[in-house]
Design an enzyme around this catalytic site. Structure first.
Site, PDB file in Angstrom:
ATOM      1  N   ASP A  13     -25.269  77.797 220.864  1.00 25.38           N
ATOM      2  CA  ASP A  13     -26.072  77.895 222.092  1.00 25.38           C
ATOM      3  C   ASP A  13     -27.549  78.164 221.810  1.00 25.38           C
ATOM      4  O   ASP A  13     -28.228  78.800 222.617  1.00 25.38           O
ATOM      5  CB  ASP A  13     -25.525  78.987 223.033  1.00 25.38           C
ATOM      6  CG  ASP A  13     -24.052  78.802 223.308  1.00 25.38           C
ATOM      7  OD1 ASP A  13     -23.644  77.638 223.494  1.00 25.38           O
ATOM      8  OD2 ASP A  13     -23.306  79.795 223.320  1.00 25.38           O
ATOM      9  N   LYS A  16     -29.851  73.481 220.692  1.00 27.00           N
ATOM     10  CA  LYS A  16     -29.910  72.305 219.804  1.00 27.00           C
ATOM     11  C   LYS A  16     -29.999  71.006 220.601  1.00 27.00           C
ATOM     12  O   LYS A  16     -30.639  70.059 220.174  1.00 27.00           O
ATOM     13  CB  LYS A  16     -28.653  72.235 218.919  1.00 27.00           C
ATOM     14  CG  LYS A  16     -28.524  73.386 217.944  1.00 27.00           C
ATOM     15  CD  LYS A  16     -27.252  73.276 217.123  1.00 27.00           C
ATOM     16  CE  LYS A  16     -25.980  73.496 217.917  1.00 27.00           C
ATOM     17  NZ  LYS A  16     -25.800  74.818 218.505  1.00 27.00           N
ATOM     18  N   GLY A  40     -21.408  72.418 224.114  1.00 30.96           N
ATOM     19  CA  GLY A  40     -21.986  72.115 225.423  1.00 30.96           C
ATOM     20  C   GLY A  40     -23.491  72.046 225.246  1.00 30.96           C
ATOM     21  O   GLY A  40     -24.166  73.057 225.305  1.00 30.96           O
ATOM     22  N   HIS A  41     -23.990  70.854 224.960  1.00 32.01           N
ATOM     23  CA  HIS A  41     -25.425  70.709 224.693  1.00 32.01           C
ATOM     24  C   HIS A  41     -26.141  70.311 225.983  1.00 32.01           C
ATOM     25  O   HIS A  41     -25.906  69.233 226.522  1.00 32.01           O
ATOM     26  CB  HIS A  41     -25.646  69.664 223.592  1.00 32.01           C
ATOM     27  CG  HIS A  41     -25.097  70.107 222.264  1.00 32.01           C
ATOM     28  ND1 HIS A  41     -24.900  69.276 221.202  1.00 32.01           N
ATOM     29  CD2 HIS A  41     -24.714  71.334 221.840  1.00 32.01           C
ATOM     30  CE1 HIS A  41     -24.411  69.979 220.183  1.00 32.01           C
ATOM     31  NE2 HIS A  41     -24.295  71.227 220.557  1.00 32.01           N
ATOM     32  N   GLN A 222     -22.044  74.198 217.621  1.00 34.65           N
ATOM     33  CA  GLN A 222     -21.849  75.629 217.325  1.00 34.65           C
ATOM     34  C   GLN A 222     -23.009  76.112 216.444  1.00 34.65           C
ATOM     35  O   GLN A 222     -24.115  75.669 216.670  1.00 34.65           O
ATOM     36  CB  GLN A 222     -20.476  75.892 216.675  1.00 34.65           C
ATOM     37  CG  GLN A 222     -19.297  75.677 217.633  1.00 34.65           C
ATOM     38  CD  GLN A 222     -18.877  74.222 217.765  1.00 34.65           C
ATOM     39  OE1 GLN A 222     -18.678  73.543 216.778  1.00 34.65           O
ATOM     40  NE2 GLN A 222     -18.752  73.751 218.984  1.00 34.65           N
TER      41      GLN A 222
HETATM   42  P1  IMP Z   1     -13.328  77.357 219.469  1.00 29.94           P
HETATM   43  O1  IMP Z   1     -14.402  76.588 218.756  1.00 29.94           O
HETATM   44  O2  IMP Z   1     -13.094  76.915 220.871  1.00 29.94           O
HETATM   45  O3  IMP Z   1     -12.078  77.441 218.652  1.00 29.94           O
HETATM   46  O4  IMP Z   1     -13.850  78.878 219.603  1.00 29.94           O
HETATM   47  C1  IMP Z   1     -14.050  79.714 218.466  1.00 29.94           C
HETATM   48  C2  IMP Z   1     -15.275  80.605 218.649  1.00 29.94           C
HETATM   49  O5  IMP Z   1     -16.441  79.796 218.652  1.00 29.94           O
HETATM   50  C3  IMP Z   1     -15.309  81.366 219.983  1.00 29.94           C
HETATM   51  O6  IMP Z   1     -15.990  82.587 219.780  1.00 29.94           O
HETATM   52  C4  IMP Z   1     -16.147  80.464 220.877  1.00 29.94           C
HETATM   53  O7  IMP Z   1     -16.760  81.169 221.937  1.00 29.94           O
HETATM   54  C5  IMP Z   1     -17.173  79.971 219.867  1.00 29.94           C
HETATM   55  N1  IMP Z   1     -17.757  78.674 220.218  1.00 29.94           N
HETATM   56  C6  IMP Z   1     -17.178  77.462 220.091  1.00 29.94           C
HETATM   57  N2  IMP Z   1     -18.031  76.494 220.493  1.00 29.94           N
HETATM   58  C7  IMP Z   1     -19.162  77.102 220.849  1.00 29.94           C
HETATM   59  C8  IMP Z   1     -20.419  76.633 221.324  1.00 29.94           C
HETATM   60  O8  IMP Z   1     -20.685  75.426 221.466  1.00 29.94           O
HETATM   61  N3  IMP Z   1     -21.354  77.589 221.581  1.00 29.94           N
HETATM   62  C9  IMP Z   1     -21.126  78.909 221.383  1.00 29.94           C
HETATM   63  N4  IMP Z   1     -19.970  79.399 220.951  1.00 29.94           N
HETATM   64  C10 IMP Z   1     -18.994  78.503 220.683  1.00 29.94           C
END
Ligand code: IMP
Length: 423
Positions: A13, A16, A40-41, A222
């Site tokens: 977040d 990017k 979620g960009h 991420q």
């Molecule tokens: P997952 O990727 O859904 O398996 O989540 C694993 C961890 O990564 C959790 O803490 C999510 O909140 C975090 N996470 C996954 N994708 C994002 C993102 O795009 N932005 C921020 N945190 C993320």
């Protein structure tokens, strides 16, 4: 630079999407290398906020070819929905999207078992998109890849085998009972036909593009601290989010990368569980959350908010080999009287070197704080370095010095024009 990686330097977040969109103006190819619809960009396009989950953020530039590499995990119906949503806004995506046959598929059963696992004691606070279980199957060699969609009988059989295994492991998950490979195939039939013409040899395409001197942007999702290996394990995502994952996730060699740009907010946020030493008390976090609209773009969850964490940023600079930093959302700090940062860590009263990324080691650390006077002036209109208030420049120059990484760009608002390019 022909091949640039854009990577999150924090817990995701960082903004990017906006930066990739800006850099895409000069890119011929933009490729995602890992993650899936957990991302979620957000990008503002013609005054409208668009949230991209799987489609690369370069899509808003009509000249850019958009690729999804082998390192990405794909939820097929969601991908189609996202592309059709963009097309309904008048963006021509279809001829420009290419998907690697080696990318793995997120199956409905991955989401079902993840929802169940997240109710237990090992919860991570995931986005609920089935990411971890899709990558688990990839590593266990029991996953299904995009290429498998085009051998229907074998696909249905493999899905059934996968379901059998999951039913034995998770006997309590109701959603696994009613489903079957043949059922999924029938449900996905149209989407599979839709995807067929979009299959692309991403590795060969990018290799050729670079050989012809064209420019390529590899877009991370991420962030470094959510990287499976280098993040705050186990509170991480399940892919190689840091820069080294970029060539791997699109099928290039490491020498193909010319430049690595790290994106950091002027403060820090995190969603999901896990240690966060720079976290603010909730009263302060509420103010920042409101000013920065800090709610998850994918899940809508309120983000946890904190100040900038310098040891974490230095660590991200090292792990990614950053050439340059982009600092986003500086304007969100405009009204704060005091800007705090974590300048180091202590353990048992003694200063420690570096950033212990493992969650358990990080939990044992205490932050050492430093304060900067706030600038209390709007920065949204700044376009040149000299336009920024002196105190904001002092803050940025301190970040630059202490992280050992040059700041090339500062973002001061959501719109494309709201940025300061460093001379
Ligand atoms: P997952 O990727 O859904 O398996 O989540 C694993 C961890 O990564 C959790 O803490 C999510 O909140 C975090 N996470 C996954 N994708 C994002 C993102 O795009 N932005 C921020 N945190 C993320």
């Amino acid at each position: 630079m022909p091949c640039t990686v854009v990577v999150g330097a924090q817990w995701g977040d960082e903004g990017k999407g906006k930066i990739v969109d800006a850099l895409s103006a000069r890119a011929d190819f933009v490729a995602r290398y890992q993650g899936g619809p957990n991302a979620g960009h957000s990008v503002v396009h013609r005054g409208r906020r668009i949230v991209l989950h799987l489609v690369p953020s370069g899509v808003l530039h009509p000249g850019a070819r958009c690729l999804l590499g082998n390192g990405v995990v794909i939820d097929l119906p969601r991908l189609r929905e996202e592309v059709e949503g963009l097309e309904s806004l008048g963006l021509d995506v279809s001829g420009r999207l290419g998907v690697s046959p080696g990318a793995h598929l997120i199956l409905p059963q991955h989401r079902a078992v993840e929802a169940h696992a997240e109710l237990g004691p090992g919860a991570i606070g995931t986005t609920g998109r089935g990411i971890g279980f899709a990558y688990r199957d990839k590593a266990a060699r029991t996953g299904l890849r995009v290429e498998d969609l085009f051998e229907p009988a074998r696909f249905a059989e493999q899905v059934d085998r996968n379901l059998d295994r999951l039913r034995r492991e998770f006997p309590g998950v109701e959603a696994l009972r009613a489903t079957s490979g043949a059922g999924l195939l029938a449900e996905w039939r149209d989407a599979i036909a839709w995807l067929e013409s979009r299959i692309a040899d991403v590795s060969a395409e990018l290799h050729r593009a670079l050989a012809e001197g064209r420019s390529v942007l590899l877009e991370g999702a991420q962030g470094t601290l959510l990287d499976l290996d280098h993040g705050t394990y186990p509170f991480v995502t399940s892919s190689a989010a840091s820069a080294a994952g970029a060539p791997l996730g699109v099928g290039l060699g490491p020498r193909a990368v010319d430049r690595v740009v790290g994106v950091t907010k002027a403060y820090t946020t995190r969603v999901g569980l896990g240690p966060f030493p720079a976290e603010m008390p909730e009263a302060e976090a509420a103010k920042l959350r409101a000013a920065g609209e800090e709610y998850g773009s994918t899940t809508g969850r309120p983000r946890r908010c904190g100040w900038l964490d310098l040891p974490a940023l230095r660590y991200a600079a090292r792990v990614n080999g950053l050439d340059e930093l982009v600092v986003t959302k500086l304007d969100v700090l405009d009204s704060f009287e005091e800007i705090r940062v974590v300048s180091g860590y202590e353990r048992e009263g003694r200063p420690i070197e570096g950033f212990p990324a493992g969650a358990r080691a990080l939990e044992r650390c205490r932050p050492v704080w430093r304060a900067f006077p706030g600038w209390r002036e709007p920065t949204a209109g700044a376009r040149r370095w000299q336009d920024l208030p002196l105190r904001a420049r002092d803050y940025l120059e301190w970040i630059e010095r202490e992280s050992g990484t040059r700041i090339g760009l500062v973002s001061v608002g959501a719109g494309r024009e709201a940025q300061v390019t460093r001379d």
